[in-house]
Design a protein around this motif. Structure first.
Motif, PDB file in Angstrom:
ATOM      1  N   ARG A   1     -62.538  16.473  13.678  1.00 24.82           N
ATOM      2  CA  ARG A   1     -62.722  15.675  12.464  1.00 24.82           C
ATOM      3  C   ARG A   1     -61.442  15.048  11.937  1.00 24.82           C
ATOM      4  NH1 ARG A   1     -67.084  19.606   9.407  1.00 24.82           N
ATOM      5  NH2 ARG A   1     -68.768  19.147  10.865  1.00 24.82           N
ATOM      6  N   LEU A   2     -60.297  15.591  12.306  1.00 29.02           N
ATOM      7  CA  LEU A   2     -59.032  15.015  11.855  1.00 29.02           C
ATOM      8  C   LEU A   2     -58.437  14.205  13.007  1.00 29.02           C
ATOM      9  CD1 LEU A   2     -57.079  14.872   9.431  1.00 29.02           C
ATOM     10  CD2 LEU A   2     -55.789  16.690  10.531  1.00 29.02           C
ATOM     11  N   ASP A   3     -58.762  12.939  13.020  1.00 30.49           N
ATOM     12  CA  ASP A   3     -58.237  12.005  14.020  1.00 30.49           C
ATOM     13  C   ASP A   3     -58.474  12.454  15.457  1.00 30.49           C
ATOM     14  OD1 ASP A   3     -57.404  10.646  11.785  1.00 30.49           O
ATOM     15  OD2 ASP A   3     -55.270  10.954  12.126  1.00 30.49           O
ATOM     16  N   GLY A   4     -59.535  13.190  15.697  1.00 29.38           N
ATOM     17  CA  GLY A   4     -59.890  13.612  17.041  1.00 29.38           C
ATOM     18  C   GLY A   4     -59.101  14.795  17.578  1.00 29.38           C
ATOM     19  N   ALA A   5     -58.171  15.346  16.781  1.00 31.99           N
ATOM     20  CA  ALA A   5     -57.382  16.491  17.231  1.00 31.99           C
ATOM     21  C   ALA A   5     -58.287  17.711  17.360  1.00 31.99           C
ATOM     22  CB  ALA A   5     -56.248  16.776  16.251  1.00 31.99           C
ATOM     23  N   LYS A   6     -58.098  18.471  18.409  1.00 29.89           N
ATOM     24  CA  LYS A   6     -58.939  19.633  18.697  1.00 29.89           C
ATOM     25  C   LYS A   6     -58.262  20.910  18.187  1.00 29.89           C
ATOM     26  CE  LYS A   6     -61.430  17.320  21.982  1.00 29.89           C
ATOM     27  NZ  LYS A   6     -62.614  16.729  21.630  1.00 29.89           N
ATOM     28  N   PHE A   7     -58.678  21.345  17.011  1.00 33.44           N
ATOM     29  CA  PHE A   7     -58.152  22.578  16.429  1.00 33.44           C
ATOM     30  C   PHE A   7     -59.081  23.743  16.730  1.00 33.44           C
ATOM     31  CE2 PHE A   7     -55.703  19.622  13.943  1.00 33.44           C
ATOM     32  CZ  PHE A   7     -54.527  20.304  13.679  1.00 33.44           C
ATOM     33  N   ARG A   8     -58.475  24.915  16.872  1.00 31.19           N
ATOM     34  CA  ARG A   8     -59.223  26.173  16.972  1.00 31.19           C
ATOM     35  C   ARG A   8     -58.708  27.056  15.854  1.00 31.19           C
ATOM     36  NH1 ARG A   8     -57.694  28.457  22.236  1.00 31.19           N
ATOM     37  NH2 ARG A   8     -59.103  30.119  21.655  1.00 31.19           N
ATOM     38  N   ARG A   9     -59.500  28.047  15.471  1.00 36.02           N
ATOM     39  CA  ARG A   9     -59.051  28.922  14.385  1.00 36.02           C
ATOM     40  C   ARG A   9     -58.862  30.346  14.869  1.00 36.02           C
ATOM     41  NH1 ARG A   9     -64.152  30.609  10.894  1.00 36.02           N
ATOM     42  NH2 ARG A   9     -65.704  30.389  12.505  1.00 36.02           N
ATOM     43  N   GLN A  10     -57.949  31.033  14.181  1.00 40.46           N
ATOM     44  CA  GLN A  10     -57.591  32.415  14.508  1.00 40.46           C
ATOM     45  C   GLN A  10     -57.303  32.544  16.000  1.00 40.46           C
ATOM     46  OE1 GLN A  10     -56.866  33.964  11.935  1.00 40.46           O
ATOM     47  NE2 GLN A  10     -58.010  32.781  10.448  1.00 40.46           N
ATOM     48  N   VAL A  11     -56.254  31.861  16.418  1.00 35.91           N
ATOM     49  CA  VAL A  11     -55.882  31.767  17.827  1.00 35.91           C
ATOM     50  C   VAL A  11     -54.748  32.746  18.129  1.00 35.91           C
ATOM     51  CG1 VAL A  11     -55.007  30.227  19.625  1.00 35.91           C
ATOM     52  CG2 VAL A  11     -56.522  29.335  17.841  1.00 35.91           C
ATOM     53  N   VAL A  12     -54.940  33.568  19.144  1.00 38.01           N
ATOM     54  CA  VAL A  12     -53.901  34.495  19.563  1.00 38.01           C
ATOM     55  C   VAL A  12     -52.859  33.721  20.377  1.00 38.01           C
ATOM     56  CG1 VAL A  12     -53.373  36.536  20.947  1.00 38.01           C
ATOM     57  CG2 VAL A  12     -55.466  36.470  19.570  1.00 38.01           C
ATOM     58  N   ILE A  13     -51.610  33.793  19.906  1.00 38.84           N
ATOM     59  CA  ILE A  13     -50.472  33.192  20.606  1.00 38.84           C
ATOM     60  C   ILE A  13     -49.413  34.288  20.672  1.00 38.84           C
ATOM     61  CG2 ILE A  13     -48.732  31.371  20.654  1.00 38.84           C
ATOM     62  CD1 ILE A  13     -50.628  29.699  18.861  1.00 38.84           C
ATOM     63  N   GLY A  14     -49.213  34.814  21.857  1.00 34.06           N
ATOM     64  CA  GLY A  14     -48.286  35.941  21.990  1.00 34.06           C
ATOM     65  C   GLY A  14     -48.829  37.145  21.238  1.00 34.06           C
ATOM     66  N   ARG A  15     -47.993  37.706  20.373  1.00 34.08           N
ATOM     67  CA  ARG A  15     -48.438  38.867  19.594  1.00 34.08           C
ATOM     68  C   ARG A  15     -48.892  38.491  18.184  1.00 34.08           C
ATOM     69  NH1 ARG A  15     -42.363  40.061  19.374  1.00 34.08           N
ATOM     70  NH2 ARG A  15     -41.893  39.786  17.182  1.00 34.08           N
ATOM     71  N   TYR A  16     -49.106  37.199  17.964  1.00 31.17           N
ATOM     72  CA  TYR A  16     -49.478  36.711  16.644  1.00 31.17           C
ATOM     73  C   TYR A  16     -50.847  36.037  16.675  1.00 31.17           C
ATOM     74  CZ  TYR A  16     -44.529  37.419  15.768  1.00 31.17           C
ATOM     75  OH  TYR A  16     -43.285  37.971  15.649  1.00 31.17           O
ATOM     76  N   ILE A  17     -51.440  35.921  15.493  1.00 29.72           N
ATOM     77  CA  ILE A  17     -52.690  35.182  15.334  1.00 29.72           C
ATOM     78  C   ILE A  17     -52.396  34.006  14.416  1.00 29.72           C
ATOM     79  CG2 ILE A  17     -55.073  35.207  14.516  1.00 29.72           C
ATOM     80  CD1 ILE A  17     -55.084  38.256  15.030  1.00 29.72           C
ATOM     81  N   ALA A  18     -52.551  32.798  14.941  1.00 29.78           N
ATOM     82  CA  ALA A  18     -52.358  31.585  14.146  1.00 29.78           C
ATOM     83  C   ALA A  18     -53.665  31.259  13.436  1.00 29.78           C
ATOM     84  CB  ALA A  18     -51.948  30.430  15.054  1.00 29.78           C
ATOM     85  N   ASP A  19     -53.575  30.879  12.171  1.00 29.32           N
ATOM     86  CA  ASP A  19     -54.787  30.531  11.435  1.00 29.32           C
ATOM     87  C   ASP A  19     -55.520  29.380  12.123  1.00 29.32           C
ATOM     88  OD1 ASP A  19     -54.441  32.491   9.475  1.00 29.32           O
ATOM     89  OD2 ASP A  19     -53.333  31.154   8.149  1.00 29.32           O
ATOM     90  N   PHE A  20     -54.779  28.311  12.432  1.00 31.71           N
ATOM     91  CA  PHE A  20     -55.357  27.151  13.114  1.00 31.71           C
ATOM     92  C   PHE A  20     -54.334  26.656  14.131  1.00 31.71           C
ATOM     93  CE2 PHE A  20     -56.839  27.272   8.751  1.00 31.71           C
ATOM     94  CZ  PHE A  20     -58.202  27.322   8.929  1.00 31.71           C
ATOM     95  N   ALA A  21     -54.795  26.296  15.311  1.00 31.07           N
ATOM     96  CA  ALA A  21     -53.886  25.780  16.331  1.00 31.07           C
ATOM     97  C   ALA A  21     -54.519  24.603  17.044  1.00 31.07           C
ATOM     98  CB  ALA A  21     -53.525  26.867  17.338  1.00 31.07           C
ATOM     99  N   CYS A  22     -53.685  23.612  17.289  1.00 33.72           N
ATOM    100  CA  CYS A  22     -54.072  22.441  18.073  1.00 33.72           C
ATOM    101  C   CYS A  22     -53.127  22.398  19.264  1.00 33.72           C
ATOM    102  CB  CYS A  22     -53.910  21.183  17.222  1.00 33.72           C
ATOM    103  SG  CYS A  22     -54.253  19.648  18.097  1.00 33.72           S
ATOM    104  N   ARG A  23     -53.681  22.368  20.453  1.00 29.54           N
ATOM    105  CA  ARG A  23     -52.844  22.315  21.655  1.00 29.54           C
ATOM    106  C   ARG A  23     -52.770  20.910  22.228  1.00 29.54           C
ATOM    107  NH1 ARG A  23     -55.141  27.944  23.116  1.00 29.54           N
ATOM    108  NH2 ARG A  23     -53.417  29.258  22.424  1.00 29.54           N
ATOM    109  N   THR A  24     -53.759  20.085  21.903  1.00 26.38           N
ATOM    110  CA  THR A  24     -53.740  18.694  22.346  1.00 26.38           C
ATOM    111  C   THR A  24     -54.255  17.822  21.211  1.00 26.38           C
ATOM    112  OG1 THR A  24     -55.958  18.866  23.267  1.00 26.38           O
ATOM    113  CG2 THR A  24     -54.157  19.222  24.785  1.00 26.38           C
ATOM    114  N   PRO A  25     -53.725  16.687  20.953  1.00 30.49           N
ATOM    115  CA  PRO A  25     -52.736  15.981  21.748  1.00 30.49           C
ATOM    116  C   PRO A  25     -51.299  16.476  21.523  1.00 30.49           C
ATOM    117  CG  PRO A  25     -53.299  14.666  19.845  1.00 30.49           C
ATOM    118  CD  PRO A  25     -54.160  15.892  19.807  1.00 30.49           C
ATOM    119  N   THR A  26     -51.079  17.336  20.570  1.00 33.89           N
ATOM    120  CA  THR A  26     -49.759  17.890  20.311  1.00 33.89           C
ATOM    121  C   THR A  26     -49.912  19.346  19.897  1.00 33.89           C
ATOM    122  OG1 THR A  26     -47.691  17.455  19.134  1.00 33.89           O
ATOM    123  CG2 THR A  26     -49.698  17.212  17.879  1.00 33.89           C
ATOM    124  N   LYS A  27     -48.857  20.117  20.003  1.00 38.43           N
ATOM    125  CA  LYS A  27     -48.941  21.548  19.683  1.00 38.43           C
ATOM    126  C   LYS A  27     -48.560  21.779  18.214  1.00 38.43           C
ATOM    127  CE  LYS A  27     -47.698  24.489  22.995  1.00 38.43           C
ATOM    128  NZ  LYS A  27     -46.912  25.142  24.076  1.00 38.43           N
TER     129      LYS A  27
END
Length: 120
Positions: A32-58
């Protein structure tokens, strides 16, 4: 292999969002935000990010509640880790999200590549 307890905790967090997280997710989900693909509560390493977009940018977007005021050192360490992984970390207070969602979305939009810019 990922830590199953961390994955389970992220799943629990997805099922019980705070009202500001719910509002922000509603605006970010499904491209919904300019086509960016966000996910929520994403595990990155030993942390949980509230929202993360990996494409088109991190990008990692954090919705910080009142508890974050007392954990400045932890948040700084976490941000440094995520930045080393190539993420741009954006932090917003729950108050900012609740009272100025459009401003928060515009700040996130500013970190996204231009729609007509060539893909890297």
């Amino acid at each position: 292999m990922r830590n199953q307890a961390l994955l389970d905790h992220a799943k629990d967090m997805r099922s019980a969002p705070t009202p500001p997280e719910k509002a922000l997710w509603n605006a970010l989900r499904a491209g919904r935000l300019d086509g960016a693909k966000f996910r929520r509560q994403v595990v990155i390493g030993r942390y949980i990010a509230d929202f993360a977009c990996r494409t088109p940018t991190k990008i990692v977007v954090e919705a910080d509640g009142e508890s974050h005021a007392a954990q400045h050192d932890y948040d700084a360490e976490r941000t440094a880790f995520l930045e080393r992984k190539g993420y741009r970390v954006l932090r917003f207070t729950n108050s900012e999200i609740s009272n100025n969602l459009e401003g928060v979305l515009e700040a996130i939009r500013q970190e996204l590549p231009e729609a007509d810019a060539p893909s890297p």
